[in-house]
Design an enzyme around this catalytic site. Structure first.
Site, mmCIF file in Angstrom:
data_model
loop_
_atom_site.group_PDB
_atom_site.id
_atom_site.type_symbol
_atom_site.label_atom_id
_atom_site.label_comp_id
_atom_site.label_asym_id
_atom_site.label_seq_id
_atom_site.Cartn_x
_atom_site.Cartn_y
_atom_site.Cartn_z
ATOM 1 N N GLY A 194 -0.597 2.950 7.567
ATOM 2 C CA GLY A 194 -1.913 2.436 7.877
ATOM 3 C C GLY A 194 -2.220 1.075 7.270
ATOM 4 C CG ASP A 195 -3.101 -2.103 4.218
ATOM 5 O OD1 ASP A 195 -2.534 -3.071 4.768
ATOM 6 O OD2 ASP A 195 -3.939 -2.248 3.310
ATOM 7 C CB ALA A 196 3.121 -0.579 6.289
ATOM 8 C CB CYS A 197 0.505 -5.519 3.862
ATOM 9 S SG CYS A 197 -0.543 -5.536 5.323
ATOM 10 C CG ASN A 200 -0.547 -1.873 0.250
ATOM 11 O OD1 ASN A 200 -1.001 -2.220 -0.841
ATOM 12 N ND2 ASN A 200 -1.266 -1.914 1.353
#
Length: 269
Positions: A194-197, A200
């Site tokens: 969901g926020d695999a930047c 992270n």
């Protein structure tokens, strides 16, 4: 890409919220990350080890720390993620305290200096997460339909091309929304991060994937919803030319149609 990262290590003085002070006790408190909505993550170092306290100010519905606590508990031992120690709120904000997990963020200088190794590990870590988590029993969703609805709501509130990434600013609003309303067929449903930047993903010192953090949007979606943005984020943190290493680490060829769609969806939603 010229747009800077949306979040970063704090570069100036940071006020420690009273709740975080109370949670820390005698621990040493160090601000380590500030997001674009005013939330701050603090490292708490004490005799019993290291914890992290995420705090967001009241009136920040975009960040759901109670929801993240639920998601981390559901993941449990299926994948390397932080263990929840405490979660709560007061009139000033909401917080989530987790036990530190091994590894260092892929945005640290060590990995900015070795972006190929880091990008490959990001891809491998994302594949490991997608393979480990069971879609059928996941109670959370990151569905395209919900995100498109959110994008339309943001546009209705006045959001527009001036807030978009450079790649999308030349798109007329009507064309951008038309594209959002015509998603590609699902390639493979997985439980997405969901926020695999880049920030992270945690890496071991040898360059191997270690763990994921910040899973507040975890839910079932097409794997390209994660992949497209994970690879895109290497440009924000390392510069251009490393996105292909993410796909290689994951073990998939780039899917240009899905990459374009999910990056636009990310930008507008």
């Amino acid at each position: 890409m010229t747009r800077p990262p949306l979040a970063a290590v704090p570069s100036g003085p940071v006020v420690v919220p009273a709740a975080v002070r109370a949670l820390a006790g005698d621990d040493v408190v160090t601000p380590v990350w500030r997001n674009e909505l005013g939330g701050v993550t603090f490292r708490l170092d004490g005799a019993d080890g290291t914890r992290f306290a995420k705090w967001v100010p009241a009136g920040t519905p975009e960040i759901d720390l109670p929801g993240e606590a639920e998601r981390l508990a559901w993941v449990g031992a299926r994948a390397p993620v932080p263990r929840v120690l405490a979660q709560g709120s007061d009139d000033d904000g909401t917080w989530l305290v987790t036990r530190a997990v091994p590894g260092r963020s892929a945005v640290e200088p060590r990995w900015v200096a070795d972006p190929v190794t880091a990008a490959v590990a990001i891809g491998r870590g994302l594949r490991a997460l997608h393979d480990a988590l069971p879609v059928a029993s996941c109670p959370f969703t990151w569905a395209v339909e919900d995100r498109v609805t959110n994008a339309h709501a943001r546009l209705a509130r006045g959001s527009g091309p001036h807030e978009w990434f450079p790649e999308h600013r030349s798109l007329p609003v009507a064309e951008a929304t038309s594209r959002l309303d015509d998603p590609p067929a699902v390639d493979r449903l997985v439980v997405c991060h969901g926020d695999a930047c880049v920030p992270n993903t945690l890496l071991h010192d040898d360059g191997a994937f270690a763990a994921h953090v910040d899973l507040g949007s975890l839910g079932v979606a097409d794997r390209w919803a994660d992949l497209a943005v994970a690879a895109w984020s290497t440009e924000w943190n390392y510069g251009p030319g490393y996105d292909g290493h993410v796909y290689a680490g994951y073990g998939v060829d780039p899917d240009r149609e899905r990459i374009a769609y999910y990056r636009l969806l990310w930008d507008l939603s």
